[in-house]
Design a protein around this motif. Structure first.
Motif, PDB file in Angstrom:
ATOM      1  N   LEU B  25      -4.198   8.079  14.207  1.00  0.00           N
ATOM      2  CA  LEU B  25      -3.925   7.685  13.268  1.00  0.00           C
ATOM      3  C   LEU B  25      -4.963   6.928  12.817  1.00  0.00           C
ATOM      4  O   LEU B  25      -5.155   7.302  11.759  1.00  0.00           O
ATOM      5  CB  LEU B  25      -2.407   7.405  12.940  1.00  0.00           C
ATOM      6  CG  LEU B  25      -2.244   6.624  11.694  1.00  0.00           C
ATOM      7  CD1 LEU B  25      -2.128   7.839  11.056  1.00  0.00           C
ATOM      8  CD2 LEU B  25      -0.266   6.159  12.134  1.00  0.00           C
ATOM      9  N   GLN B  28      -8.075   9.007  11.784  1.00  0.00           N
ATOM     10  CA  GLN B  28      -7.645  10.178  10.976  1.00  0.00           C
ATOM     11  C   GLN B  28      -7.069   9.796   9.454  1.00  0.00           C
ATOM     12  O   GLN B  28      -7.545   9.709   7.990  1.00  0.00           O
ATOM     13  CB  GLN B  28      -6.286  10.408  10.776  1.00  0.00           C
ATOM     14  CG  GLN B  28      -5.832  11.492  12.167  1.00  0.00           C
ATOM     15  CD  GLN B  28      -4.658  12.716  12.395  1.00  0.00           C
ATOM     16  OE1 GLN B  28      -4.022  11.410  12.571  1.00  0.00           O
ATOM     17  NE2 GLN B  28      -4.741  13.475  12.861  1.00  0.00           N
ATOM     18  N   SER B  46     -11.114  -0.083  -0.452  1.00  0.00           N
ATOM     19  CA  SER B  46      -9.936  -0.146  -1.397  1.00  0.00           C
ATOM     20  C   SER B  46      -8.539   0.632  -0.814  1.00  0.00           C
ATOM     21  O   SER B  46      -7.570  -0.005  -0.548  1.00  0.00           O
ATOM     22  CB  SER B  46     -10.363  -0.622  -2.658  1.00  0.00           C
ATOM     23  OG  SER B  46      -8.929  -0.124  -3.586  1.00  0.00           O
ATOM     24  N   HIS B  47      -8.950   1.850  -0.653  1.00  0.00           N
ATOM     25  CA  HIS B  47      -7.840   2.798  -0.595  1.00  0.00           C
ATOM     26  C   HIS B  47      -7.821   2.437   1.237  1.00  0.00           C
ATOM     27  O   HIS B  47      -5.960   2.837   1.432  1.00  0.00           O
ATOM     28  CB  HIS B  47      -7.883   4.886  -0.355  1.00  0.00           C
ATOM     29  CG  HIS B  47      -7.808   4.883  -2.313  1.00  0.00           C
ATOM     30  ND1 HIS B  47      -6.756   5.816  -2.591  1.00  0.00           N
ATOM     31  CD2 HIS B  47      -8.477   4.844  -2.776  1.00  0.00           C
ATOM     32  CE1 HIS B  47      -6.929   5.858  -3.942  1.00  0.00           C
ATOM     33  NE2 HIS B  47      -8.047   4.872  -4.418  1.00  0.00           N
ATOM     34  N   GLU B  50      -5.332  -0.025   1.828  1.00  0.00           N
ATOM     35  CA  GLU B  50      -3.999   0.523   0.803  1.00  0.00           C
ATOM     36  C   GLU B  50      -3.222   1.069   2.353  1.00  0.00           C
ATOM     37  O   GLU B  50      -2.259   0.650   2.001  1.00  0.00           O
ATOM     38  CB  GLU B  50      -3.592   0.058  -0.175  1.00  0.00           C
ATOM     39  CG  GLU B  50      -4.708  -1.210  -1.400  1.00  0.00           C
ATOM     40  CD  GLU B  50      -4.188  -0.154  -2.905  1.00  0.00           C
ATOM     41  OE1 GLU B  50      -2.162  -0.558  -2.948  1.00  0.00           O
ATOM     42  OE2 GLU B  50      -4.996  -1.051  -3.066  1.00  0.00           O
ATOM     43  N   TRP B  54       0.793   0.591   4.033  1.00  0.00           N
ATOM     44  CA  TRP B  54       1.679   0.804   4.128  1.00  0.00           C
ATOM     45  C   TRP B  54       2.154   1.431   5.273  1.00  0.00           C
ATOM     46  O   TRP B  54       3.081   1.387   5.818  1.00  0.00           O
ATOM     47  CB  TRP B  54       1.543   2.126   3.305  1.00  0.00           C
ATOM     48  CG  TRP B  54       1.611   2.025   1.342  1.00  0.00           C
ATOM     49  CD1 TRP B  54       0.645   1.235   0.443  1.00  0.00           C
ATOM     50  CD2 TRP B  54       2.231   1.487   0.791  1.00  0.00           C
ATOM     51  NE1 TRP B  54       0.850   1.587  -0.340  1.00  0.00           N
ATOM     52  CE2 TRP B  54       1.837   1.478   0.012  1.00  0.00           C
ATOM     53  CE3 TRP B  54       4.004   1.440   1.154  1.00  0.00           C
ATOM     54  CZ2 TRP B  54       3.305   0.200  -1.496  1.00  0.00           C
ATOM     55  CZ3 TRP B  54       4.739   0.457   0.433  1.00  0.00           C
ATOM     56  CH2 TRP B  54       3.959   0.231  -0.919  1.00  0.00           C
ATOM     57  N   MET B  58       5.587   1.233   7.849  1.00  0.00           N
ATOM     58  CA  MET B  58       6.372   1.935   7.792  1.00  0.00           C
ATOM     59  C   MET B  58       6.115   1.904   9.799  1.00  0.00           C
ATOM     60  O   MET B  58       8.065   2.384  10.357  1.00  0.00           O
ATOM     61  CB  MET B  58       5.583   3.747   8.088  1.00  0.00           C
ATOM     62  CG  MET B  58       5.208   4.023   6.587  1.00  0.00           C
ATOM     63  SD  MET B  58       4.644   4.771   5.785  1.00  0.00           S
ATOM     64  CE  MET B  58       5.258   7.125   6.727  1.00  0.00           C
ATOM     65  N   THR B  61       9.221  -0.898  10.386  1.00  0.00           N
ATOM     66  CA  THR B  61      10.238   0.197   9.764  1.00  0.00           C
ATOM     67  C   THR B  61      10.894   1.160  11.021  1.00  0.00           C
ATOM     68  O   THR B  61      11.838   0.526  11.616  1.00  0.00           O
ATOM     69  CB  THR B  61      10.104   0.920   8.931  1.00  0.00           C
ATOM     70  OG1 THR B  61       9.590   0.302   7.308  1.00  0.00           O
ATOM     71  CG2 THR B  61      12.018   1.360   8.235  1.00  0.00           C
ATOM     72  N   VAL B 177      -0.904  -4.478  -6.686  1.00  0.00           N
ATOM     73  CA  VAL B 177      -0.688  -3.850  -8.236  1.00  0.00           C
ATOM     74  C   VAL B 177      -0.013  -2.538  -7.748  1.00  0.00           C
ATOM     75  O   VAL B 177       1.577  -2.412  -9.237  1.00  0.00           O
ATOM     76  CB  VAL B 177      -1.901  -3.263  -8.730  1.00  0.00           C
ATOM     77  CG1 VAL B 177      -1.612  -3.243  -9.735  1.00  0.00           C
ATOM     78  CG2 VAL B 177      -2.756  -5.143  -8.881  1.00  0.00           C
ATOM     79  N   HIS B 178      -0.302  -1.208  -6.503  1.00  0.00           N
ATOM     80  CA  HIS B 178       0.916  -0.417  -6.852  1.00  0.00           C
ATOM     81  C   HIS B 178       1.604  -0.285  -6.489  1.00  0.00           C
ATOM     82  O   HIS B 178       3.107   0.025  -5.920  1.00  0.00           O
ATOM     83  CB  HIS B 178      -0.524   0.520  -6.339  1.00  0.00           C
ATOM     84  CG  HIS B 178      -1.174   1.027  -7.410  1.00  0.00           C
ATOM     85  ND1 HIS B 178      -2.746   0.463  -7.092  1.00  0.00           N
ATOM     86  CD2 HIS B 178      -0.991   1.895  -8.347  1.00  0.00           C
ATOM     87  CE1 HIS B 178      -3.565   0.213  -7.764  1.00  0.00           C
ATOM     88  NE2 HIS B 178      -2.700   1.579  -8.713  1.00  0.00           N
ATOM     89  N   PRO B 183       8.003   5.224  -7.268  1.00  0.00           N
ATOM     90  CA  PRO B 183       7.555   5.751  -5.802  1.00  0.00           C
ATOM     91  C   PRO B 183       7.368   4.793  -5.288  1.00  0.00           C
ATOM     92  O   PRO B 183       8.529   4.676  -3.857  1.00  0.00           O
ATOM     93  CB  PRO B 183       6.808   6.180  -5.500  1.00  0.00           C
ATOM     94  CG  PRO B 183       6.378   6.145  -7.209  1.00  0.00           C
ATOM     95  CD  PRO B 183       6.642   5.198  -8.229  1.00  0.00           C
ATOM     96  N   ALA B 184       6.904   3.200  -5.221  1.00  0.00           N
ATOM     97  CA  ALA B 184       6.762   1.962  -3.356  1.00  0.00           C
ATOM     98  C   ALA B 184       8.012   1.774  -3.995  1.00  0.00           C
ATOM     99  O   ALA B 184       9.018   0.959  -2.806  1.00  0.00           O
ATOM    100  CB  ALA B 184       5.826   1.601  -4.493  1.00  0.00           C
ATOM    101  N   VAL B 186      11.451   2.326  -5.006  1.00  0.00           N
ATOM    102  CA  VAL B 186      12.058   2.914  -4.129  1.00  0.00           C
ATOM    103  C   VAL B 186      12.159   2.609  -3.310  1.00  0.00           C
ATOM    104  O   VAL B 186      13.277   2.948  -2.514  1.00  0.00           O
ATOM    105  CB  VAL B 186      12.103   4.204  -5.021  1.00  0.00           C
ATOM    106  CG1 VAL B 186      13.822   4.893  -4.369  1.00  0.00           C
ATOM    107  CG2 VAL B 186      12.764   4.022  -6.783  1.00  0.00           C
ATOM    108  N   SER B 187      11.038   3.490  -2.440  1.00  0.00           N
ATOM    109  CA  SER B 187      10.770   3.701  -0.995  1.00  0.00           C
ATOM    110  C   SER B 187      11.382   2.358  -0.279  1.00  0.00           C
ATOM    111  O   SER B 187      11.911   2.482   0.736  1.00  0.00           O
ATOM    112  CB  SER B 187       9.560   3.901  -0.509  1.00  0.00           C
ATOM    113  OG  SER B 187       9.087   4.952  -1.553  1.00  0.00           O
ATOM    114  N   THR B 191      14.713   1.726   1.907  1.00  0.00           N
ATOM    115  CA  THR B 191      14.593   1.795   2.645  1.00  0.00           C
ATOM    116  C   THR B 191      15.314   0.521   3.754  1.00  0.00           C
ATOM    117  O   THR B 191      15.937   0.632   4.630  1.00  0.00           O
ATOM    118  CB  THR B 191      13.657   1.852   3.308  1.00  0.00           C
ATOM    119  OG1 THR B 191      12.421   2.638   2.851  1.00  0.00           O
ATOM    120  CG2 THR B 191      12.949   1.958   5.025  1.00  0.00           C
TER     121      THR B 191
END
Lengths: 186, 245
Positions: B25, B28, B46-47, B50, B54, B58, B61, B177-178, B183-184, B186-187, B191
């Motif tokens: 992972l 990937q 940067s991506h 982030e 995330w 997960m 969780t 910031v995001h 979406p973030a 609520v997720s 959860t």
């Protein structure tokens, strides 16, 4: 009856959790770049909405979130300009406008005609006493979409890798017999 | 244990394959971002950090959900396998959180001295560092030898996972910031609520009576979820108000 309803409601909750987790995974793909630059006590994080993907020939909206180590910074005390340069040559400039009701949030708009690498310069001059600051950000302006979505080969190779891992794990764990009616560690 | 039986032990267990999954992972995520942002190294880094952040949440969780899920649904298949998998899932969360912290600090913050940064960033980094220390301390003590040596302290230490999860979400909301987009939010909040309800159900159904410490811990986590939800939505409204102006 009551316990069955409880069990069913728990199943719904677990399904909802799975959906929420998958949504979280999906939403991680929508994040974008924020780079901090500092000059002395003044720092600012720059963001180009919506996705940090500026395009040539279109206005580039630049959002800035300022902060300072001494905590006394406010944009009201500065005359702040935004410039876009290439190889030291000024191509466009604009005033950095403070957002209503915010002391450290501002934005400006510049434009360039050609795609390529540019330097965004944010320069603040104090209106009375104080120290001026200059923040420089390197940005890339594209002629179109600057993201390349991975092709089918990416998905095929990765799906194969995960499938292989899954099959090998299932086979080896089944053969190993380590979990047959035996308690494991916590 | 001889070499052969050690090899058999690991090859016949699930942890080795989860470890392989962690490596796969990681590669990937790097590959996906490298293809997507091949012309822009800043966006790539940067991506990437982030994405790592995330994914760490997960995995955390998943590690938190396995215990209560199997207590509530004992007939779910693979109970022993999944219970054995929990520790490696926790190690995965610590691994991805470390990558997230490393890339963010070196690229986004350009390895700046944290003391020289503004309070806003110091707070976010401090929260992230606390959550990372908790995850790493659990990862480094997630083997049988540590469990035997530490005795009851092992369980006390590993219960810090709940504090780690709350602090990690706080960190994400305060500096990411995001993370305060709908979406973030609520997720993450959805959860958290589901996991919280699962833990309440487990506490209510356990054979021995619920202890005061359990009630206190559940109340604290419940309050933390309410406070974090309020904090996240306040930040979201604040950003929306700014954008609307």
């Amino acid at each position: 009856m009551a316990s069955r309803i409880r069990k069913q409601s728990m199943r719904v909750l677990v399904t909802a959790a799975t959906v929420v987790l998958l949504t979280a995974g999906w939403s991680s793909d929508t994040v974008s770049a924020h780079i901090l630059e500092s000059d002395g006590p003044v720092s600012a994080v720059m963001h180009m909405p919506p996705d940090d993907n500026p395009q040539a020939g279109k206005p580039i909206d630049v959002n800035l979130s300022f902060s300072s180590t001494d905590g006394n910074f406010t944009l009201i005390n500065y005359d702040t300009k935004l410039r876009i340069e290439r190889d030291g040559q000024l191509l466009d400039q604009a005033d950095v406008t403070r957002k209503d009701g915010y002391e450290r949030e501002a934005s400006g708009e510049v434009e360039v005609a050609e795609p390529g690498a540019y330097t965004l310069v944010v320069a603040g001059t104090p209106q009375s006493a104080g120290r001026s600051f200059t923040l420089r950000y390197t940005i890339r302006v594209s002629g179109g979409e600057n993201r390349t979505r991975p092709g089918a080969d990416f998905w095929i190779i990765n799906a194969t890798a995960w499938s292989l891992l899954g099959v090998v794990a299932y086979r080896m764990v089944s053969l190993g017999g380590r979990y047959r009616g035996k308690p494991t560690g916590r | 244990m001889s070499m052969r039986s050690t090899a058999r032990h690991w090859l016949g267990g699930i942890r080795l394959y989860i470890a392989a999954g962690i490596i796969l992972l990681t590669y990937q995520l790097w590959q996906w971002n490298a293809i997507t942002y091949k012309d822009n190294s800043e966006l790539l880094a940067s991506h990437l950090h982030e994405s790592f952040g995330w994914v760490a949440l997960m995995w955390l969780t998943a590690a938190l959900a396995i215990g209560p899920a199997y207590r509530l649904f004992p007939k779910l298949p693979g109970k022993l396998v999944m219970r054995d998998a929990r520790r490696m899932l926790g190690i995965g969360a610590a691994w991805f959180a470390s990558l997230h912290a490393g890339v963010a600090y070196i690229v986004s913050f350009q390895a700046a001295n944290p003391l020289s940064l503004a309070t806003y960033y110091q707070k976010g980094m401090l929260l992230g560092a606390i959550a990372l220390i908790i995850l790493l301390s659990m990862a480094f003590t997630s083997f049988d030898g540590a469990m035997r040596t530490m005795g009851p302290w092992w369980f006390k230490l590993h219960r810090l996972i709940y504090a780690g999860a709350v602090i990690a979400i706080w960190h994400a909301m305060s500096i990411g910031v995001h993370a305060t987009g709908i979406p973030a939010l609520v997720s993450v909040i959805g959860t958290s609520i589901v996991l919280f309800v699962l833990h309440i159900q487990v506490a209510l159904r356990q054979e021995k009576p619920i202890t005061e410490m359990q009630v206190l811990a559940l109340c604290l986590v419940g309050i933390a979820i309410i406070v974090l939800s309020n904090y996240g939505f306040q930040l979201h409204l604040d950003q929306y108000a700014r954008g609307a102006r």
